[in-house]
Design a protein around this motif. Structure first.
Motif, short mmCIF file in Angstrom:
data_model
loop_
_atom_site.label_atom_id
_atom_site.label_comp_id
_atom_site.label_asym_id
_atom_site.label_seq_id
_atom_site.Cartn_x
_atom_site.Cartn_y
_atom_site.Cartn_z
N ASN A 294 8.18 -17.34 -35.15
CA ASN A 294 8.18 -17.12 -33.71
C ASN A 294 9.57 -16.62 -33.31
O ASN A 294 10.55 -17.36 -33.40
CB ASN A 294 7.85 -18.42 -32.97
N PRO A 295 9.70 -15.36 -32.88
CA PRO A 295 11.04 -14.81 -32.57
C PRO A 295 11.61 -15.30 -31.25
O PRO A 295 12.78 -15.03 -30.95
CB PRO A 295 10.78 -13.30 -32.51
N TYR A 296 10.83 -16.04 -30.46
CA TYR A 296 11.27 -16.42 -29.12
C TYR A 296 11.70 -17.87 -29.00
O TYR A 296 12.48 -18.21 -28.11
CB TYR A 296 10.14 -16.13 -28.11
N GLU A 297 11.19 -18.74 -29.84
CA GLU A 297 11.59 -20.14 -29.78
C GLU A 297 11.41 -20.79 -31.14
O GLU A 297 10.73 -20.25 -32.01
CB GLU A 297 10.79 -20.90 -28.72
N SER A 312 8.08 -28.33 -32.00
CA SER A 312 8.90 -27.25 -31.45
C SER A 312 10.27 -27.79 -31.07
O SER A 312 10.45 -28.98 -30.86
CB SER A 312 8.22 -26.65 -30.22
#
Length: 345
Positions: A294-297, A312
């Motif tokens: 996941n490049p965002y988080e 997460s």
């Protein structure tokens, strides 16, 4: 040049923009520094207070910049600040023992056999005791020539100007004392820079640990023999580090090496530890995880006794990239029946 390391304080003017630096009237403050990472801002009427203004100007999103101020500019900025600030009833805090010792040493420094000698320390407070020095360096008293680092009796090797280091000028007696201490130390730590050689976009250097007569360099999580200090080439230079700085450099080198090696794999397997000092011992693994693409988080799957569990955000601790083979070995049940998934945080 050795002169900056014999001066008392060095004074700087800070500006909101580099384009303002030619006009001292546009300076936003007057600062002084006596050693690396030690800065103070002038607050008026003789008061100096600890600051991070100069350090913050080097941050990526900052437009501010600073330059050294001349004696006349220092006096101008002091007068201007005095006029802007009300006089405070309390007196300024006294200088620390490290600052007092450093100022005295700088004022009394004299060359020894044509060189100025400096002891290098991890912290400014350590300069009160030369036995805490982790390196001895020197430069010609003529003002020209190169910096050198003490390796062993009769041998000085190319070194580097200690721009961001805590260094104390030392005389003949302390030079001899520190030299003996470095030669008899149980362990010494070096960073050998291979000139302008570049690899993967970074300048190449070799970290070396010396114990007794044996020299070792890092080999992933372990060590291997090296003779790099015995075959220095023209253009190379050597730094001697304290144990803490060497540990940080070793950790960064291992992380970068493993990140490059495992960068194109399908699953980002990682082992988590309490601290960076533990990552060299797989017996200290707290838990295993794999990072999801996941490049965002941050998203992970955490290995538990019941299988993979999605989580997460940060997992805490220090992580180490590991290969799939290492993951399989660490995840396998232990002789006591417990596997890595049974270890809780």
């Amino acid at each position: 040049m050795f002169q900056p390391y014999l001066a008392d304080y060095r004074y700087y003017a800070l500006f909101e923009s580099q384009s303002h630096m030619s006009d001292i009237g546009r300076a936003t403050g007057l600062y002084r520094s006596i050693s690396a990472y030690c800065e103070e801002r002038y607050e008026g009427h003789g008061r100096w207070e600890l600051s991070i203004g100069l350090s913050m100007s080097s941050e990526r999103d900052s437009y501010a910049d600073y330059r050294e101020a001349s004696p006349a500019e220092v006096e101008y900025l002091k007068r201007r600040t005095d006029e802007q600030q009300q006089e405070q009833p309390q007196s300024s805090p006294g200088e620390s023992a490290g600052v007092v010792a450093l100022l005295a040493a700088r004022r009394n420094a004299e060359p020894v056999d044509g060189h100025y000698y400096f002891a290098e320390f991890d912290e400014l407070a350590d300069v009160v005791d030369v036995d805490r020095a982790h390196a001895l360096i020197r430069c010609p008293a003529s003002g020209g020539g190169k910096w050198e680092m003490f390796l062993h009796e009769g041998t000085w090797v190319p070194g580097e100007e200690p721009r961001r280091k805590h260094v104390l000028p030392v005389g003949r007696e302390d030079v001899e004392r520190i030299s003996r201490a470095r030669e008899t130390a149980e362990a010494r730590y070096f960073d050998v820079w291979l000139g302008g050689t570049v690899e993967n976009g970074l300048y190449r250097h070799v970290l070396v640990r010396r114990t007794g007569s044996a020299d070792e360099t890092i080999d992933d999580l372990g060590w291997q023999h090296t003779d790099v200090l015995r075959r220095l080439e023209p253009g190379w230079w050597v730094l001697e580090l304290g144990e803490r700085a060497f540990g940080s450099s070793r950790y960064v080198a291992v992380m970068m090496g493993r990140s490059r090696r495992f960068g194109d794999r399908r699953h980002d397997y990682q082992a988590f530890f309490n601290s960076s000092d533990d990552v060299y011992d797989f017996g200290k693994v707290l838990f295993l995880a794999r990072r999801l693409p996941n490049p965002y988080e941050l998203e992970y799957e955490l290995l538990t006794p019941d299988g993979w569990k999605w989580v997460s955000g940060s997992l805490g601790g220090e992580s180490l990239p590991i290969s799939e083979e290492e993951f399989q070995r660490l995840a396998a049940p232990h002789p006591d029946g417990q596997g890595a998934g049974d270890v809780t945080r």
